[in-house]
Enzyme design. Structure first.
Site: not given
Ligand code: FPP
Length: 238
Positions: A15, A18, A28, A63, A186, A192-193, A205
């Site tokens: 997480d 963005g 983002r 998402n 996380r 959060r889960l 854990e």
């Molecule tokens: C959460 O950050 C992250 C995601 C929704 C996507 C995770 C993807 C990657 C790390 C890259 C591609 C994956 C692979 C497997 C190569 P967020 O956008 O929700 O961040 P925010 O909470 O700060 O908005």
């Protein structure tokens, strides 16, 4: 970290991509690009340490609400990751699996995933699991549906249903002995889960580092593992 206090199955909610980007004045999607580089490092480190399964929450069912432009960056990154890494994953005995309703993904991404899973099917050292269009409630609902159908067909009896019956019908069942999560991380400080591996985390854990995912280096990962190593897991016992 010795083998005895190394978690066998680590799950990570990556997480903060963005927030990382926006706080630096980038769009983002640039956070996801930087985040993908961390995926590569954390996978390598996990394999080196001897972790048996690593599950990464790359995309939740929620998402899908994100703008089309951001989704398209995510699919591109996923395909690039696979193309770039598959040979090294193979050399390192890593098997790739996907959990989630990933048939909803665009066709090119699906095709690439299927091919990579076939190439890596005989990996014995570590399972790398991408959770894509994943939601734990959907997974549990699907398991219940399979059980109901087996009951209708006379394969199962209601009073013969045990925890193992349900576990065998979860999307993680292929992970065998490692299907339950030992350590859930996380990043970004959120605690959060978020509908991730609800059943499998029953005795996990948890670690909630403040670090945003694009800044979550191997050093940060090792610190998380040290915190895990210091915990006493009692599984309800004394
Ligand atoms: C959460 O950050 C992250 C995601 C929704 C996507 C995770 C993807 C990657 C790390 C890259 C591609 C994956 C692979 C497997 C190569 P967020 O956008 O929700 O961040 P925010 O909470 O700060 O908005």
């Amino acid at each position: 970290m010795t083998a005895s206090n190394l978690p066998a199955h680590i799950a990570i909610i990556m997480d903060g991509n963005g927030r990382w980007a926006v706080s630096r004045g980038y769009p983002r999607f640039y956070g996801h690009i930087r985040g993908a580089a961390r995926v590569r490092e954390i996978v390598r480190e996990s394999r080196t340490l001897g972790v048996r399964a690593l599950t990464l929450y790359a995309f939740s069912t929620e998402n899908w609400k994100r703008p089309e432009e951001e989704l398209s960056v995510l699919w591109t990154l996923l395909r690039k990751y696979i193309r770039r890494e598959v040979a090294e994953l193979k050399r390192n005995g890593i098997r790739l699996r996907v959990i989630g309703e990933w048939t909803r993904l665009p066709e090119e991404a699906r095709r690439e995933l299927v091919a990579a899973m076939e190439t890596l099917a005989d990996g014995k050292e570590m399972d790398l699991v991408f959770a894509l269009s994943y939601g734990a409630r959907a997974e549990l609902t699907d398991a219940v549906r399979k059980i109901a159908s087996d009951c209708e067909r006379g394969i199962l009896k209601a009073d013969g249903i045990t925890e193992a019956t349900l576990e065998a019908r979860l999307w993680t069942s292929e992970l065998g002995d490692h299907s339950n999560v030992d350590f859930m991380i996380r990043t970004s400080g959120e605690q959060r889960l978020s509908n991730f591996l609800l059943w499998q985390c029953s005795y996990a854990e948890f670690d909630f580092p403040e670090t945003l995912w694009p800044d979550y280096t191997v050093g940060e990962f090792r610190k998380s593992l040290e915190r895990y190593g210091a915990r006493k897991r009692r599984f309800g016992g004394l």
